[in-house]
Design a protein around this motif. Structure first.
Motif, mmCIF file in Angstrom:
data_model
loop_
_atom_site.group_PDB
_atom_site.id
_atom_site.type_symbol
_atom_site.label_atom_id
_atom_site.label_comp_id
_atom_site.label_asym_id
_atom_site.label_seq_id
_atom_site.Cartn_x
_atom_site.Cartn_y
_atom_site.Cartn_z
ATOM 1 N N MET A 1 0.846 -1.193 0.000
ATOM 2 C CA MET A 1 0.000 0.000 0.000
ATOM 3 C C MET A 1 0.882 1.244 0.000
ATOM 4 S SD MET A 1 -3.045 0.958 2.576
ATOM 5 C CE MET A 1 -3.781 2.559 2.533
ATOM 6 N N SER A 2 0.497 2.260 -0.728
ATOM 7 C CA SER A 2 1.288 3.476 -0.812
ATOM 8 C C SER A 2 1.309 4.197 0.524
ATOM 9 C CB SER A 2 0.714 4.410 -1.892
ATOM 10 O OG SER A 2 -0.581 4.803 -1.571
ATOM 11 N N ALA A 3 2.421 4.835 0.833
ATOM 12 C CA ALA A 3 2.549 5.565 2.091
ATOM 13 C C ALA A 3 1.780 6.871 2.006
ATOM 14 C CB ALA A 3 4.027 5.838 2.375
ATOM 15 N N SER A 4 1.341 7.369 3.150
ATOM 16 C CA SER A 4 0.674 8.662 3.171
ATOM 17 C C SER A 4 1.686 9.755 2.876
ATOM 18 C CB SER A 4 0.028 8.905 4.537
ATOM 19 O OG SER A 4 1.011 8.828 5.552
ATOM 20 N N PRO A 5 1.256 10.884 2.268
ATOM 21 C CA PRO A 5 2.185 11.910 1.807
ATOM 22 C C PRO A 5 2.860 12.641 2.961
ATOM 23 C CG PRO A 5 -0.081 12.664 1.584
ATOM 24 C CD PRO A 5 -0.142 11.234 1.983
ATOM 25 N N THR A 6 4.153 12.956 2.792
ATOM 26 C CA THR A 6 4.933 13.783 3.703
ATOM 27 C C THR A 6 4.605 13.484 5.163
ATOM 28 O OG1 THR A 6 3.289 15.555 3.453
ATOM 29 C CG2 THR A 6 5.219 15.643 2.046
ATOM 30 N N ALA A 7 4.603 12.196 5.520
ATOM 31 C CA ALA A 7 4.158 11.791 6.846
ATOM 32 C C ALA A 7 5.033 12.354 7.952
ATOM 33 C CB ALA A 7 4.119 10.266 6.926
ATOM 34 N N SER A 8 6.291 12.704 7.660
ATOM 35 C CA SER A 8 7.203 13.155 8.704
ATOM 36 C C SER A 8 7.066 14.647 9.006
ATOM 37 C CB SER A 8 8.648 12.854 8.303
ATOM 38 O OG SER A 8 8.990 13.550 7.113
ATOM 39 N N ARG A 9 6.387 15.405 8.171
ATOM 40 C CA ARG A 9 6.271 16.844 8.358
ATOM 41 C C ARG A 9 4.950 17.194 9.038
ATOM 42 N NH1 ARG A 9 7.061 19.940 2.861
ATOM 43 N NH2 ARG A 9 7.192 21.694 4.297
ATOM 44 N N PRO A 10 4.980 18.050 10.057
ATOM 45 C CA PRO A 10 3.714 18.509 10.620
ATOM 46 C C PRO A 10 2.966 19.347 9.585
ATOM 47 C CG PRO A 10 5.543 19.800 11.490
ATOM 48 C CD PRO A 10 6.152 18.673 10.689
ATOM 49 N N ARG A 11 1.661 19.259 9.594
ATOM 50 C CA ARG A 11 0.873 20.029 8.633
ATOM 51 C C ARG A 11 -0.031 21.011 9.381
ATOM 52 N NH1 ARG A 11 -1.779 17.158 3.443
ATOM 53 N NH2 ARG A 11 0.458 16.818 3.126
ATOM 54 N N ILE A 12 -0.070 22.229 8.893
ATOM 55 C CA ILE A 12 -0.938 23.262 9.453
ATOM 56 C C ILE A 12 -1.997 23.584 8.411
ATOM 57 C CG2 ILE A 12 -1.078 25.634 10.303
ATOM 58 C CD1 ILE A 12 1.897 25.374 11.106
ATOM 59 N N LEU A 13 -3.257 23.384 8.773
ATOM 60 C CA LEU A 13 -4.390 23.719 7.910
ATOM 61 C C LEU A 13 -5.048 24.983 8.443
ATOM 62 C CD1 LEU A 13 -6.131 20.216 7.575
ATOM 63 C CD2 LEU A 13 -4.254 21.137 6.197
ATOM 64 N N VAL A 14 -5.154 26.002 7.608
ATOM 65 C CA VAL A 14 -5.806 27.249 8.013
ATOM 66 C C VAL A 14 -6.887 27.577 7.004
ATOM 67 C CG1 VAL A 14 -5.533 29.690 8.554
ATOM 68 C CG2 VAL A 14 -3.683 28.094 9.083
ATOM 69 N N ALA A 15 -8.132 27.617 7.466
ATOM 70 C CA ALA A 15 -9.235 28.046 6.616
ATOM 71 C C ALA A 15 -9.359 29.561 6.709
ATOM 72 C CB ALA A 15 -10.540 27.382 7.056
ATOM 73 N N ALA A 16 -9.748 30.183 5.603
ATOM 74 C CA ALA A 16 -9.914 31.631 5.571
ATOM 75 C C ALA A 16 -10.725 32.091 6.777
ATOM 76 C CB ALA A 16 -10.607 32.041 4.276
ATOM 77 N N THR A 17 -10.215 33.082 7.467
ATOM 78 C CA THR A 17 -10.831 33.547 8.709
ATOM 79 C C THR A 17 -12.231 34.093 8.438
ATOM 80 O OG1 THR A 17 -9.621 35.604 8.338
ATOM 81 C CG2 THR A 17 -8.677 34.050 9.886
ATOM 82 N N PRO A 18 -13.276 33.526 9.067
ATOM 83 C CA PRO A 18 -14.634 34.014 8.813
ATOM 84 C C PRO A 18 -14.847 35.411 9.395
ATOM 85 C CG PRO A 18 -14.650 32.377 10.569
ATOM 86 C CD PRO A 18 -13.257 32.412 10.022
ATOM 87 N N THR A 19 -15.534 36.248 8.644
ATOM 88 C CA THR A 19 -15.858 37.588 9.122
ATOM 89 C C THR A 19 -17.042 37.513 10.078
ATOM 90 O OG1 THR A 19 -15.080 38.551 7.049
ATOM 91 C CG2 THR A 19 -16.502 39.920 8.418
ATOM 92 N N PRO A 20 -16.918 38.049 11.297
ATOM 93 C CA PRO A 20 -17.990 37.916 12.279
ATOM 94 C C PRO A 20 -19.075 38.979 12.102
ATOM 95 C CG PRO A 20 -16.130 39.010 13.287
ATOM 96 C CD PRO A 20 -15.719 38.690 11.868
ATOM 97 N N ASN A 21 -19.727 38.928 10.936
ATOM 98 C CA ASN A 21 -20.868 39.824 10.685
ATOM 99 C C ASN A 21 -22.146 39.009 10.517
ATOM 100 O OD1 ASN A 21 -20.190 38.726 8.205
ATOM 101 N ND2 ASN A 21 -20.697 40.589 7.054
#
Length: 527
Positions: A1-21
């Motif tokens: 089975m193929s290995a998961s991508p870049t498994a040794s690097r921490p990943r930071i996911l940031v979604a566009a900051t929602p506007t609180p209106n």
């Protein structure tokens, strides 16, 4: 089975900051927030270190304008909206990384300190330039107009647009570029222009680095946003305002611009860094930007809509580049198009919307809603949400065949008993491994697609329903069903939780075992 991508690097996911209106509606949720949540659950299931975060961008002028219309203060609106946004995220089981009982970090004095520290470093490094610009000005109200305070026509495509960037074509329109400018809060008020001395960050000074970055990252961008970046690079790049005259936002700490605030879009990367620090425990001895420092080699993935390609794709990159080699650069931007409701844009002002919590309150099961949004989210072109399609598509592609499979397994359990381990053939292991490899490919940044993952799950479900398994092949059916269940769990979160509670192993690796313990497949509720 193929290995998961870049498994040794921490990943930071940031979604566009929602506007609180206001609260989030289904169009918002089907974009970066659900996608980031599914991706984060996949990464955790494959053993990768991930921080999935965002925060509200309270300083946006859209908060100011909406508060004025509602007869409240922007601070009160921002606080109420942030609470509503968090409730909507929880309702859809969108679980950001957090060390507290909150999902979103509070926007407080420490947050503003991070913004000030971020822009002060740019100033100290000689990156900012003084420039005299013309800003639209509401003559009676005495207000400088930009972004959400300003409406007119896009100079690039001619459609209606607010200031800053065009929602339709994505082109920027800073300063006095918007055609037929009007004041959002009083469209009849005369609008003139006033010259203002501000600080800017010229994008053109970073052209070589920008071009090198996008040449390397182009394969991880979808075609339409990639074309917009190419179009922007084909002309002289604009200057980013770093300070602007205003009364709502973070005060700019510079002697050259007394009384001005930090331009709201410039806050984005500082807010994202702060949110990452907050998500990882809020250790006061750790700098707010620690997790983004280049020496940690984190893989940074930004998730946002096409209307934010200029700000979140280009401006944010340059804000990082301007700090030299201090920070990581985005490995990818996962960009979604618009999700329409009944073939028209979701619109809070026209009350043409469905909030996620309201959808669930109407009787749609959370797993069913998450699956439908994942399957139909607008990755490369606009797609359309309708309640009728949600009911028919999920009944035909998910709930019906899933529950038929659960009933089939239940019947075989009654026939075989629940105690004995069942044999698994090499052919079944090959099929399960091939299926897992297809799903892994959906989460590679080079061709990332949650919608394709959802479609593959539905196709596999149909295949299992159509395949004739003999009584002696019950173990084969269970292995493939368990693989399906494991890969469904990032989307079907409640079903996955039921299976885990019943002791079913939900890892994403089919394994090499030649026997499998019997289990029940949890059923899905009908709408």
């Amino acid at each position: 089975m193929s290995a998961s991508p870049t498994a040794s690097r921490p990943r930071i996911l940031v979604a566009a900051t929602p506007t609180p209106n206001g609260d989030l509606h289904v169009g918002h949720l089907a974009g970066p927030y659900l996608v980031a949540d599914i991706h984060a659950r996949y990464l955790r299931a494959t053993g990768q270190q991930v921080t999935w975060t965002t925060t509200t961008d309270d300083s946006q002028t859209y908060t100011l304008a909406t508060a004025a219309r509602a007869g409240t203060t922007p601070a009160r609106l921002a606080a109420d909206s942030a609470a509503a946004i968090e409730r909507s995220l929880r309702a859809m089981s969108i679980e950001l990384t957090t060390a507290t009982d909150r999902l979103l970090p509070p926007v407080d004095a420490r947050t503003r300190e991070a913004v000030v520290e971020f822009v002060t470093a740019l100033h100290a490094g000689g990156r900012l330039r003084e420039r005299t610009v013309r800003l639209p000005y509401a003559e009676r109200s005495g207000v400088h107009l930009y972004d959400g305070l300003l409406v007119g026509r896009c100079p690039s495509c001619g459609t209606g647009s607010n200031g800053g960037a065009c929602e339709d074509c994505g082109a920027p329109n800073n300063f006095d570029e918007l055609l037929d400018p009007r004041y959002v809060l009083d469209p009849e008020e005369p609008v003139g222009y006033r010259e203002v001395r501000i600080l800017v960050l010229p994008l053109e000074e970073y052209r070589a680095e920008i071009e090198a970055h996008f040449a390397e990252a182009a394969g991880r961008w979808r075609p339409r946003p990639n074309r917009l970046i190419e179009q922007l690079l084909a002309a002289e790049l604009p200057a980013i305002p770093v300070t602007v005259p205003g009364r709502w936002g973070v005060p700019a700490p510079f002697a050259e611009t007394p009384g001005q605030i930090v331009y709201p879009w410039v806050e984005a990367m500082a807010l994202a860094m702060y949110a990452t620090w907050w998500a990882n425990g809020q250790d006061p001895s750790v700098p707010y930007d620690e997790y983004w420092k280049a020496e940690h080699d984190a893989e940074l993935v930004l998730l946002h809509g096409f209307d934010n390609v200029y700000h979140w794709g280009l401006v944010s990159l340059v804000l990082l580049l301007a700090h030299g080699d201090k920070y990581v650069r985005p490995s990818a931007s996962v960009v979604n198009e618009f999700y329409e409701l009944e073939n028209a844009k979701f619109s809070t002002s026209r009350n043409h919307l469905i909030r996620g919590a309201d959808l669930l309150d109407s009787g749609v099961a959370r797993d069913v809603a998450r699956f439908y949004l994942a399957l139909t989210l607008p990755e490369r072109a606009r797609t359309n949400f309708t309640r009728a399609d949600l009911a028919t598509v999920t009944a035909r592609r998910l709930v019906g065949p899933w529950n038929e499979l659960a009933a089939r397994i239940e019947g075989l359990l009654a026939e075989h008993g629940e105690g004995a381990q069942l044999a698994v053939s090499a052919a079944a292991r090959e099929r399960a491994t091939a299926f897992a490899d297809e799903l892994h490919a959906c989460f590679e940044l080079t061709d990332f697609s949650v919608a394709r993952a959802a479609a593959l799950l539905a196709d596999k479900l149909a295949e299992l329903g159509e395949r004739a398994y003999s009584a002696s092949e019950f173990g084969d059916l269970l292995l493939e069903a368990r693989t399906l269940l494991g890969w469904s769990a990032p989307i079907l979160v409640d079903t996955g939780a039921q299976a885990l509670a019943a002791g079913v192993r939900l890892d994403l690796t089919p394994g090499t075992e030649d026997k499998i313990a019997p289990f029940r497949l949890p059923t899905l509720p009908a709408n």
